[in-house]
Design a protein around this motif. Structure first.
Motif, short mmCIF file in Angstrom:
data_model
loop_
_atom_site.label_atom_id
_atom_site.label_comp_id
_atom_site.label_asym_id
_atom_site.label_seq_id
_atom_site.Cartn_x
_atom_site.Cartn_y
_atom_site.Cartn_z
N ALA A 227 -12.49 -21.34 -2.53
CA ALA A 227 -11.51 -20.24 -2.50
C ALA A 227 -11.64 -19.37 -3.74
O ALA A 227 -11.55 -18.14 -3.67
N GLY A 228 -11.89 -20.01 -4.89
CA GLY A 228 -12.06 -19.27 -6.14
C GLY A 228 -13.22 -18.29 -6.03
O GLY A 228 -13.12 -17.14 -6.47
N VAL A 229 -14.31 -18.75 -5.44
CA VAL A 229 -15.48 -17.88 -5.29
C VAL A 229 -15.13 -16.69 -4.40
O VAL A 229 -15.44 -15.54 -4.71
N ALA A 230 -14.46 -16.98 -3.28
CA ALA A 230 -14.09 -15.90 -2.36
C ALA A 230 -13.15 -14.92 -3.05
O ALA A 230 -13.29 -13.69 -2.90
N LEU A 231 -12.20 -15.43 -3.84
CA LEU A 231 -11.21 -14.56 -4.48
C LEU A 231 -11.85 -13.69 -5.55
O LEU A 231 -11.49 -12.52 -5.71
N VAL A 232 -12.81 -14.23 -6.29
CA VAL A 232 -13.44 -13.41 -7.32
C VAL A 232 -14.31 -12.35 -6.66
O VAL A 232 -14.44 -11.23 -7.15
N TRP A 233 -14.87 -12.68 -5.52
CA TRP A 233 -15.63 -11.70 -4.73
C TRP A 233 -14.73 -10.55 -4.30
O TRP A 233 -15.11 -9.39 -4.36
N ARG A 234 -13.49 -10.89 -3.95
CA ARG A 234 -12.52 -9.87 -3.52
C ARG A 234 -11.86 -9.17 -4.69
O ARG A 234 -11.03 -8.28 -4.50
N GLY A 235 -12.19 -9.59 -5.91
CA GLY A 235 -11.60 -8.94 -7.08
C GLY A 235 -10.20 -9.43 -7.42
O GLY A 235 -9.51 -8.82 -8.23
N ARG A 236 -9.78 -10.54 -6.84
CA ARG A 236 -8.45 -11.09 -7.16
C ARG A 236 -8.63 -12.11 -8.29
O ARG A 236 -8.62 -13.31 -8.08
N GLU A 237 -8.76 -11.59 -9.52
CA GLU A 237 -9.19 -12.47 -10.60
C GLU A 237 -8.14 -13.50 -11.02
O GLU A 237 -8.46 -14.64 -11.34
N GLY A 238 -6.88 -13.06 -11.01
CA GLY A 238 -5.82 -14.00 -11.38
C GLY A 238 -5.78 -15.19 -10.43
O GLY A 238 -5.72 -16.35 -10.86
N TRP A 239 -5.85 -14.91 -9.14
CA TRP A 239 -5.84 -16.00 -8.16
C TRP A 239 -7.12 -16.81 -8.22
O TRP A 239 -7.11 -18.03 -8.03
N ALA A 240 -8.23 -16.12 -8.49
CA ALA A 240 -9.50 -16.84 -8.58
C ALA A 240 -9.46 -17.84 -9.73
O ALA A 240 -9.91 -18.99 -9.61
N PHE A 241 -8.86 -17.40 -10.87
CA PHE A 241 -8.77 -18.31 -12.01
C PHE A 241 -7.84 -19.48 -11.68
O PHE A 241 -8.13 -20.64 -12.02
N THR A 242 -6.75 -19.19 -10.99
CA THR A 242 -5.86 -20.27 -10.55
C THR A 242 -6.63 -21.26 -9.69
O THR A 242 -6.46 -22.48 -9.81
N ALA A 243 -7.51 -20.74 -8.84
CA ALA A 243 -8.25 -21.62 -7.93
C ALA A 243 -9.26 -22.47 -8.68
O ALA A 243 -9.36 -23.69 -8.45
N THR A 244 -10.02 -21.87 -9.63
CA THR A 244 -11.01 -22.68 -10.35
C THR A 244 -10.30 -23.70 -11.25
O THR A 244 -10.75 -24.83 -11.40
#
Lengths: 313, 475
Positions: A227-244
């Motif tokens: 999910a983190g990878v998908a979120l960073v791809w979508r530019g949702r960095e805050g959520w991506a960091f939460t995911a990683t």
């Protein structure tokens, strides 16, 4: 809950906090040369961890100190049996810490290059070795240690790249996002292999009914990483960091869940534990102090919450 | 040469090396916080410049203390696993408390201080440096309480071959600790005071030799008078504390570690009215008995008689530490330490007088003597640790656990040799790098700063950004 169980949980919490927090500063240190093209950008990248890396490292010191106090035999057994890997971890932490502190205080570009080398090697070495050490502790197997090391190194790199993307603007932010995607090509497969090995590590046959919640943690950690990878791809960095961060947290939970109740082969927590008096008195002090510690550390992240721009050197 | 010898060398190298940096962290941190407080209260620019100048030297040194400290925490488990298992219940507790209560405070607030110049209100920013230095000093307390327990174990019982803590309060208020903590912390302030004096002495001499080069930056030796006076006061007061607490420690040593006292004095046989010899050949009658008990006629035990008694009590073994090392480190500690403190009192007298009414300048010979205030107290502190820890041999825990029984059984000679070689090489290279870095920064002197913000002005107002105020503390 009895005290030995509670203190095992405390130590799991401290190690997991260490993985999540220093995980991203290892990634940032490791990728700094790749994420920046000039001195201004380099400072921008390293500036994201500048105020916080030392506090993050204290999670390690506290985790190890708590092991020493609460489970002396585990502390002594683990540190003396992983002698050479831990020697390298310490050497890495030395050159990294010195590199980070001295980088802004040297006068010549060549000295800065030495600091950068120290930061990179000193971040990569422990990031790999902690994964390898804990995988070896769990599986007692060299190949598993290698996979564990690749997993922790690549996930720290990904976590760090996402953190840089979250904390910067401009070219560095874009580069960090691209780098995160590239690193995920290694991190996700490594996570699938390493995390799926955790629940059945100590049993002869993989049987999910034996420890269902370990499977839940391991699967959730893998899913969080994806999910983190998908979120960073979508530019949702805050959520991506939460995911990683969740991936590392859930991975830590699965790891310590699998190490319970025997953190070392032939050593149970009950055998390793200190007496009830020590555990009891430390519990009271720890419970009284921890809210303050977490509070001021969180406040320091709040103070430095703004994204950093590349300022002319 | 076996793994035990190398493990001992590694412990000695790491600990002595670690403690080259720690006293400056402890003492210089407070000094910098004091300078920043002075700037906060007066708004005078030169306090800000001095804060940044000494602050930068403090930070260069701080990094080394931190990274070598991590090795300290790990090496108990790595090299001394039998020790760790035996003592963990008691000894681990202060280490865990040190990390939780002191290191988090120190590292988090130092990060806020370094990067918070333009992001925090001034008052809060000042509080961050104080919080950080409180953390440093608190960490000294916990680790010294742990160390004191090795010399005088209290608040425990031995169950199934492991020490079990029965009273944390007794461990934290061990008389050995309450004498040792002020001794070591005050010695750290002496080291830091000596460091400041040496730096200032260098600049005073340079400005006298070559006034044109420095004059545009700041007029004459005037700039250095404040830190010199402050460092002299700090060194003198701390020196008095070192002396008094050292005397207390000697009296405790008489009761708790008689072998160490006898070795430090080279006293071979039990002697009533024992003399003290500052150097071999010179003896002050009854002085040792007086120093260690307040009674000039008291019997001080000698090494050979103690050896017989310990053999009876604990079984056959050699219970004598390395006598020449203990004997000479005791003297180096006292002579170099007292010389520094004496220099501080002399300096205070020679530079007396109120600043505004024609104060006495620092004589050039005194400024030259200040240069010695850097190596002397550092050597005294190193010698003090050698006395303290080599004098404890052959015990890791006095009367309970021998060093030979403390070492990790599963760690081979080769492994210790590799890690000892790696760390020693790394320490050597980094010590050289730190020395070069510190010398360069001392030479370049305090940088001019943009006119200080009014203490109450909000951040970012008045054109002062992070880049103006803090160009080199950032990455």
């Amino acid at each position: 809950m009895e005290l030995t169980t509670f203190w095992f949980a405390v130590i799991a919490f401290l190690w997991t906090g260490y993985f999540v927090l220093e995980g991203f500063d290892f990634g940032v240190g490791l990728l700094a040369p790749a994420l920046s093209r000039n001195e201004a950008e380099r400072r921008q990248v390293l500036g994201t961890i500048g105020p916080v890396w030392d506090g993050n490292e204290v999670w390690l010191i506290t985790a190890v100190g708590a092991m020493f106090a609460a489970f002396p035999a585990w502390y002594a057994g683990m540190l003396s049996s992983f002698y050479l890997p831990l020697t390298l971890v310490l050497a890495g932490l030395i050159v990294r810490g010195v590199g980070l502190e001295w980088r802004g205080k040297v006068h010549h570009a060549s000295d800065r290059a030495w600091c950068d080398l120290g930061i990179m090697v000193g971040s990569g070495l422990p990031a790999f070795l902690w994964g390898a050490v804990f995988a070896d502790l769990l599986h007692g197997d060299a190949l598993a240690a290698l996979v564990g090391g690749v997993f922790s190194l690549s996930v720290c790199a990904l976590h760090g790249a996402v953190f840089v993307a979250l904390k910067t603007t401009g070219a560095v932010r874009a580069r960090a996002r691209r780098t995160a995607m590239a690193v995920s090509a290694v991190a996700v497969p490594a996570a699938v292999i390493a995390l799926s090995g955790i629940p059945s590590a100590r049993t002869a046959v993989a049987d999910w009914t034996a420890a269902p919640w370990l499977w839940v943690c391991a699967l959730a950690a893998t899913a969080a990483l994806a999910a983190g990878v998908a979120l960073v791809w979508r530019g949702r960095e805050g959520w991506a960091f939460t995911a990683t961060a969740s991936c590392l947290a859930l991975g830590g939970l699965a790891l310590f869940g699998a190490l319970w109740p025997a953190p070392m082969p032939n050593l149970t927590v009950t055998e390793a534990a200190s007496g009830p008096y020590t555990l009891g008195v430390l519990t009271w002090i720890g419970l009284a102090a921890l809210p303050f510690v977490l509070g001021y550390q969180a406040w320091s992240y709040w103070v430095f919450r703004r994204r950093l721009v590349a300022e002319p050197v | 040469m076996d793994a035990l010898d190398l493990a001992r060398w590694q412990f000695g190298v790491t600990t002595v090396y670690h403690f080259l940096f720690v006293p400056l962290t402890i003492g210089l941190g407070v000094f910098v916080a004091g300078l920043q407080t002075a700037w906060h209260r007066t708004g005078k620019e030169h306090y800000l410049r001095l804060t940044k100048f000494f602050g930068k030297l403090f930070l260069i040194n701080f990094a080394m203390g931190v990274v070598t400290g991590i090795v300290q925490e790990f090496q108990f488990g790595m090299n001394w696993s039998e020790y760790s298992v035996f003592v963990g219940d008691v000894f681990g507790a202060p280490l865990a408390l040190e990390a939780l209560l002191a290191f988090f405070l120190e590292s988090t607030f130092l990060g806020l201080w370094i990067f918070g110049w333009d992001r925090l209100p001034k008052r809060v920013h000042l509080a961050t440096i104080w919080a950080a230095v409180i953390g440093s000093n608190l960490s000294a307390y916990f680790i010294l309480a742990a160390n004191a327990w090795m010399k005088h174990p209290v608040g425990y019982e031995v169950v199934d071959g492991r020490a079990r803590m029965t009273d944390l309060w007794a461990v934290l208020t061990n008389p050995t600790a309450t004498a040792q903590v002020p001794h070591v912390v005050a010695a750290s302030f002496v080291v830091a005071g000596g460091f400041v004096l040496a730096v200032c002495g260098y600049h005073v001499l340079r400005e006298r030799r070559d006034p044109d080069r420095t004059r545009p930056v700041r007029r004459g030796a005037d700039m250095w008078r404040t830190p010199i006076r402050a460092a002299l006061v700090m060194t003198a007061i701390a020196g008095a504390v070192v002396a008094v607490s050292g005397d207390t420690s000697a009296k405790l040593m008489y009761e708790q570690q008689p072998m160490k006292l006898a070795a430090a004095e080279g006293l071979r046989h039990d002697t009533a009215g024992a003399p003290f010899s500052p150097v071999p050949g010179v003896e002050i009658p009854m002085m040792l008995s007086l120093l260690s008990t307040n009674d000039p006629n008291a019997v001080v035990q000698g090494t050979e008689d103690l050896q017989k008694r310990f053999t009876q009590q604990f079984g056959p073994a050699d219970y004598r530490p390395n006598m020449p090392v203990v004997f000479w480190s005791f003297r180096v500690m006292i002579v170099f330490g007292l010389a520094t403190v004496g220099l501080a009192f002399l300096g205070l007298w020679l530079t007396r007088g109120r600043r505004k009414r024609n104060p006495r300048q620092v004589p050039s010979w005194l400024a030259r003597a200040f240069l010695l205030a850097l190596p002397l107290p550092t050597l005294a502190v190193v010698a003090g640790w050698l006395l303290s820890e080599i004098g404890r041999q052959p015990w890791t825990v006095q009367g309970e656990l021998l060093t030979a029984a403390s070492v990790s059984p599963g760690v081979g000679l080769g492994e210790v040799a590799v890690s000892l070689a790696l760390f020693t090489a790394l320490y050597g290279a980094l010590a050289l790098a730190e020395a070069v870095l510190i010398v360069r920064h001392v030479k370049s002197g305090p940088e001019p700063v943009a006119p200080a913000r009014r203490p109450d002005a909000p951040s970012g107002v008045g054109g002062n950004t992070a880049a103006d105020l803090q160009p080199t503390l950032m990455y």
